[in-house]
Enzyme design. Structure first.
Site, mmCIF file in Angstrom:
data_model
loop_
_atom_site.group_PDB
_atom_site.id
_atom_site.type_symbol
_atom_site.label_atom_id
_atom_site.label_comp_id
_atom_site.label_asym_id
_atom_site.label_seq_id
_atom_site.Cartn_x
_atom_site.Cartn_y
_atom_site.Cartn_z
ATOM 1 N N LYS A 29 -7.442 11.286 -8.213
ATOM 2 C CA LYS A 29 -6.528 12.308 -8.750
ATOM 3 C C LYS A 29 -6.175 11.939 -10.181
ATOM 4 O O LYS A 29 -6.379 10.796 -10.592
ATOM 5 C CB LYS A 29 -5.276 12.405 -7.880
ATOM 6 C CG LYS A 29 -4.542 11.066 -7.717
ATOM 7 C CD LYS A 29 -3.501 11.104 -6.612
ATOM 8 C CE LYS A 29 -2.789 9.761 -6.525
ATOM 9 N NZ LYS A 29 -1.757 9.755 -5.480
ATOM 10 N N ARG A 74 -6.676 2.513 5.224
ATOM 11 C CA ARG A 74 -7.033 3.890 5.570
ATOM 12 C C ARG A 74 -6.862 4.719 4.306
ATOM 13 O O ARG A 74 -5.822 5.351 4.087
ATOM 14 C CB ARG A 74 -6.149 4.412 6.706
ATOM 15 C CG ARG A 74 -6.529 3.852 8.048
ATOM 16 C CD ARG A 74 -5.721 4.519 9.152
ATOM 17 N NE ARG A 74 -6.314 4.217 10.447
ATOM 18 C CZ ARG A 74 -6.055 4.906 11.548
ATOM 19 N NH1 ARG A 74 -5.206 5.926 11.517
ATOM 20 N NH2 ARG A 74 -6.628 4.586 12.678
ATOM 21 N N ILE A 75 -7.882 4.681 3.465
ATOM 22 C CA ILE A 75 -7.801 5.262 2.120
ATOM 23 C C ILE A 75 -7.376 6.724 2.145
ATOM 24 O O ILE A 75 -7.838 7.500 2.965
ATOM 25 C CB ILE A 75 -9.123 5.101 1.345
ATOM 26 C CG1 ILE A 75 -10.293 5.638 2.162
ATOM 27 C CG2 ILE A 75 -9.336 3.653 0.931
ATOM 28 C CD1 ILE A 75 -11.579 5.724 1.391
ATOM 29 N N GLY A 76 -6.459 7.038 1.229
ATOM 30 C CA GLY A 76 -5.998 8.415 1.082
ATOM 31 C C GLY A 76 -5.043 8.887 2.161
ATOM 32 O O GLY A 76 -4.576 10.019 2.116
ATOM 33 N N CYS A 77 -4.759 8.033 3.129
ATOM 34 C CA CYS A 77 -3.986 8.483 4.297
ATOM 35 C C CYS A 77 -2.537 8.004 4.303
ATOM 36 O O CYS A 77 -1.764 8.392 5.166
ATOM 37 C CB CYS A 77 -4.671 8.027 5.584
ATOM 38 S SG CYS A 77 -6.304 8.742 5.769
ATOM 39 N N GLY A 78 -2.172 7.174 3.333
ATOM 40 C CA GLY A 78 -0.781 6.734 3.260
ATOM 41 C C GLY A 78 0.018 7.756 2.488
ATOM 42 O O GLY A 78 0.239 8.881 2.936
ATOM 43 N N LEU A 79 0.394 7.383 1.289
ATOM 44 C CA LEU A 79 1.193 8.261 0.428
ATOM 45 C C LEU A 79 0.437 9.536 0.041
ATOM 46 O O LEU A 79 1.051 10.534 -0.304
ATOM 47 C CB LEU A 79 1.605 7.498 -0.831
ATOM 48 C CG LEU A 79 2.480 6.259 -0.576
ATOM 49 C CD1 LEU A 79 2.618 5.440 -1.851
ATOM 50 C CD2 LEU A 79 3.840 6.659 -0.054
ATOM 51 N N ASP A 80 -0.901 9.490 0.090
ATOM 52 C CA ASP A 80 -1.694 10.647 -0.326
ATOM 53 C C ASP A 80 -1.857 11.713 0.760
ATOM 54 O O ASP A 80 -2.364 12.800 0.501
ATOM 55 C CB ASP A 80 -3.066 10.203 -0.828
ATOM 56 C CG ASP A 80 -2.995 9.645 -2.245
ATOM 57 O OD1 ASP A 80 -2.063 10.016 -2.987
ATOM 58 O OD2 ASP A 80 -3.879 8.851 -2.602
ATOM 59 N N LEU A 120 -1.865 -1.609 9.256
ATOM 60 C CA LEU A 120 -0.815 -2.516 9.730
ATOM 61 C C LEU A 120 -0.296 -2.094 11.089
ATOM 62 O O LEU A 120 -0.357 -0.940 11.467
ATOM 63 C CB LEU A 120 0.329 -2.533 8.714
ATOM 64 C CG LEU A 120 -0.029 -3.165 7.363
ATOM 65 C CD1 LEU A 120 1.071 -2.965 6.338
ATOM 66 C CD2 LEU A 120 -0.315 -4.656 7.546
#
Length: 151
Positions: free
Chosen positions: A83, A118-124, A151
């Site tokens: 982004k 878990r790419i892109g799956c937290g804050l995104d 985690l």
């Protein structure tokens, strides 16, 4: 189709519970950031503390859909640029393009193992069900092992 354990070669996507930074020191690491390289929240913060290189990343001038790369202690640290601004949200398309760019780098530099959250799956806020499919679609034709830590 043989089970994953019986073959030494071939793509693998493994999920583990635990701290990403406890992965083997031989694994390359990957996570998502914005083009503005703010890295002020989430897992980006420990990446910035551990590996530094903010100016080095900025100088690479990578746009969304690309990957910035640092080399640290004999391994690569991949910054998937998904982004423009830290406050934006990535799309599945920008994530896919960044993963393709990372795959190209991995293949050129003989990278066999990559650890990532878990790419892109937290804050995104992307959905892991979708992201994991993109990972498989992108890397299925390689012999790269990707370990995803949560985690």
């Amino acid at each position: 189709m043989a089970s994953g354990n019986s073959t030494k070669e071939g793509f693998q996507l493994e999920e583990k519970t635990g701290d990403l930074f406890t992965c083997p020191a031989t694994s390359s690491l990957a996570h998502c950031i914005s083009q503005d390289v703010r890295m002020g929240k989430g897992i980006a913060v420990p990446f910035k503390k551990k590996f530094g290189g903010v100016e080095e990343i900025k100088k690479q001038g990578v746009k969304p859909g690309g990957v910035a790369v640092l080399k640290r202690d004999g391994r690569f640290i991949y910054y998937l640029i998904t982004k423009v601004k830290y406050s934006d949200k990535p799309t599945y398309d920008s994530l896919r393009a960044s993963l393709e760019a990372m795959k190209d780098h991995c293949l050129k530099h003989n990278v066999k193992t990559v650890a990532m959250p878990r790419i892109g799956c937290g804050l995104d806020l992307l959905k892991w069900e979708e992201v994991s499919i993109i990972l498989v679609e992108t890397f299925h034709d390689t012999d790269i092992c990707i370990t995803v830590y949560s985690l």
